[in-house]
Design a protein around this motif. Sequence first.
Motif, mmCIF file in Angstrom:
data_model
loop_
_atom_site.group_PDB
_atom_site.id
_atom_site.type_symbol
_atom_site.label_atom_id
_atom_site.label_comp_id
_atom_site.label_asym_id
_atom_site.label_seq_id
_atom_site.Cartn_x
_atom_site.Cartn_y
_atom_site.Cartn_z
ATOM 1 N N UNK A 36 8.695 176.336 8.588
ATOM 2 C CA UNK A 36 9.821 177.097 9.116
ATOM 3 C C UNK A 36 10.611 177.753 7.988
ATOM 4 N N UNK A 91 11.137 181.673 7.887
ATOM 5 C CA UNK A 91 12.503 182.194 7.791
ATOM 6 C C UNK A 91 12.594 183.242 6.689
ATOM 7 N N UNK A 135 6.241 170.653 13.854
ATOM 8 C CA UNK A 135 7.214 171.291 14.738
ATOM 9 C C UNK A 135 6.642 171.630 16.105
ATOM 10 N N UNK A 155 12.882 169.972 11.938
ATOM 11 C CA UNK A 155 12.210 171.244 12.219
ATOM 12 C C UNK A 155 12.560 171.815 13.586
ATOM 13 N N UNK A 197 15.846 173.446 13.216
ATOM 14 C CA UNK A 197 15.712 174.705 12.461
ATOM 15 C C UNK A 197 15.166 175.815 13.357
ATOM 16 N N UNK A 198 14.153 175.471 14.155
ATOM 17 C CA UNK A 198 13.553 176.476 15.038
ATOM 18 C C UNK A 198 14.587 176.986 16.030
ATOM 19 N N UNK A 246 16.764 179.382 14.246
ATOM 20 C CA UNK A 246 16.053 180.627 13.934
ATOM 21 C C UNK A 246 15.942 181.527 15.153
ATOM 22 N N UNK A 247 15.802 180.921 16.346
ATOM 23 C CA UNK A 247 15.667 181.721 17.569
ATOM 24 C C UNK A 247 16.981 182.410 17.891
ATOM 25 N N UNK A 261 20.293 177.972 7.463
ATOM 26 C CA UNK A 261 18.854 177.718 7.364
ATOM 27 C C UNK A 261 18.399 177.906 5.934
ATOM 28 N N UNK A 262 19.005 178.876 5.227
ATOM 29 C CA UNK A 262 18.643 179.077 3.818
ATOM 30 C C UNK A 262 18.941 177.808 3.031
ATOM 31 N N UNK A 295 16.414 175.099 4.071
ATOM 32 C CA UNK A 295 15.107 175.463 3.533
ATOM 33 C C UNK A 295 15.050 175.230 2.025
#
Lengths: 296, 266
Positions: A127, A131, B209, B224, B227-228, B231-232, B239-240, B243
Motif C-alpha cells: 500500500x 500510495x 491486505x 493495511x 491504510x486502504x 487511500x480510498x 499515509x506518507x 508508509x
Amino acid sequence: MADAIAVKGVRAAQAAPPPPAPRRLRNGFAPAVPGLAFLLLCFMLPVLALLLRSLTQPQWGLQNYAALLATSTYANVLFNTFAVAGLVTGISALLGLPLAWFLAVAPRFWSQLVFGIVILSMWTNLLARTYAWMVLLQDTGIINNFLIWTGIIQNPLPLFGTMAGVVIGMVYIMLPFMVLSLRGPLAALDASLFQAASLCGASRVQAFTQVFLPLLAPGLAAGGLIIFVMSLGYYITPSLLGGAQDMMLAELIAQLVQTLLNWGLAGAASFLLLVLTLSLYAVQIRYFSPRRGKEG
Amino acid sequence: MLMDFARLGWMRWLLCATAGACTLFLLAPLVLLIALSFDSSPWLQFPPPGWTLQWYAQVFHDPDWLASFITSLEVGSCVTVLSVLLGLLCGFAITRGQFRGREILRGFFLTPMILPSIVLGIALYSAFLWLHIAGSFAGFVIAHLVLALPFSVVAITGALEQTDKSLEDAAMLCGAGLWEARVRVILPAIRHGLFGAALFSFLTSWDEVVVAIFMASPTLQTLPVRMLGELRQDLSPDIAVVSSLLVLATALLMGLAALFQKESAR
C-alpha cells in the motif's frame, strides 16, 4: 561403556514386540494431522463451498458461467485482465533483463547497492508503494508537472485512473520478481562461451541475440509466467490506480461480493480465475521447475 | 565478452544507462514517500515548500492509527506462534515420516501460496458469515494462518532436511523419548529455520491486505486495512508518515537479516 549401552539399546529395540497399534498410525503421519485438518477445514472446504455456490445460486445450473462469458461487460473485464497482465509481463522482462545483467557483471559495490534497492522496494508494504504511485501519477503530479516543465507535453497525460497507470504501478511491483528469477540463470552462464563466440567472429550484437538470449530464455519464460499469473489475480493496485472502465477480474469479484451481493456470479468468476491460475502453474511445474532444470 | 564488465564496449554504456534508469524507477517512489511525510503543505506539493514534523505528531496522537497498529501486532503474533507450531509438526511428518504420499502432502501444504488472495478472501468471508464469526479476531487469525503456514512449512522442512536424522536416533538410544529427543536436540539444531519461519509468518500477516479487507469490521482493522480505507478517501499526509515508517522498518529488518546471515555463515 557407551558402546555397551548402544548395543543394549539396539538389542532392546530388536527384542521389542511388534507394534500393537495399526501400522499406518506409527509411520510418522500423526504430527501432520493438526496442520492437515486445519487446511482442509479452513482452506479447502471454504473454497469448494464457494465454487459450489456458483452452481447453486440463484438456482442449480450453469447460468452464472453463461452470464460471465456472454455478457459484454464481463468479456471486457476479461480482456482488460489479460491485456494488463500481458503488458506488465512484457515490460518487466524488457526492464528486468538489463537490470539483472547489470547485477551479474557490475563491480561488487554497485551490484550490491542496486540489489539492495531492488529488495528494499520489493519488501516495502504494497500500500505504501501504491500510495507513492497515486501521488506521482496525478494530473498535477510530479511526472506530469515535470513533463510540462520540460516542454515535452502541453497538457497533462491521463495517467491516474487509466490502464497506463495500472501498468506502471504493477510493473513497479513485478520488476523485482523478474530480476530474482534471472539471477540464477545469469550466474550459471559460462563467460568462456562469449570468448568462443568472439573468437568465431561474432559481433557483440550477434553474441547477444544468438548465445545470450537463447541461454536466458528459460529464465525469462519462468519469471514471465510467474508475473503473468500473479498479475491475473491482482486486486489492490488496479483498484487504486485504475478507473471504472479498466476493471480487472479480481476487482469484479470483490465488487460482486461487496456491493452487488451476487455470490453465484462471484463464485463463477473465482472458479475462472482459479482454473487460469492453476493451469498456468501446471505449465510452470511441468516445464520450468528448478529440479528439471538441474537434470537437463 | 558479454559477461565481462570491462569488455562490454559500447554495450556497457547502454547497460549502465538502462540499469540506472530502472534503479531510479525503483528508488524514486520510496524517496518520495519519505519527502512527503515531512512536507509542510497538506496538498502533497513537491518539491515541498517547507519541512515539518506535524504529520508525525498527528499520526502518533491518532487513537485509530494506534488501534490498527496494535491489532496488526496481535494478529501477527498469534499467527506466528500457531504457524511455527503447526509448521514444525508438519515438518516432522514430511521429513521423518515413512508413509506413502509424503510428497503429495508437502505439495498440499503449499497450495495456499498459489491461490489468488481474492478467492481465499471471499471464500473465507462466505464461510465466516455462515458461522457468524465474520469481522472477529479469530477470523483474522484463521485467514492469515492459512497464508502463513506454507512459508513456515517450507522454512522448517528445509532446516529439518539439513539436520542429520542420526542426531535424533542417538538421543533416543541414550534414553530420550521420540518427542524429548526432537524438542531437546532437534529444536536447537534448526533454530535458524524456526526463526525464518516465524519471521515470514509474521510478515505475511503484517503486510496482507486483500484477505484482510473481508475479515475486517469497522471496529477491528489491521494497519493495511486502515491504510486502504484512507487511500480510498483522500491522499492525506498521514499515509506518507505511516508508509515512511514502514519503509524504515523494512530497511532495519533487511539490515538485521543481513547481520543474522553473516552470523550463521560463520
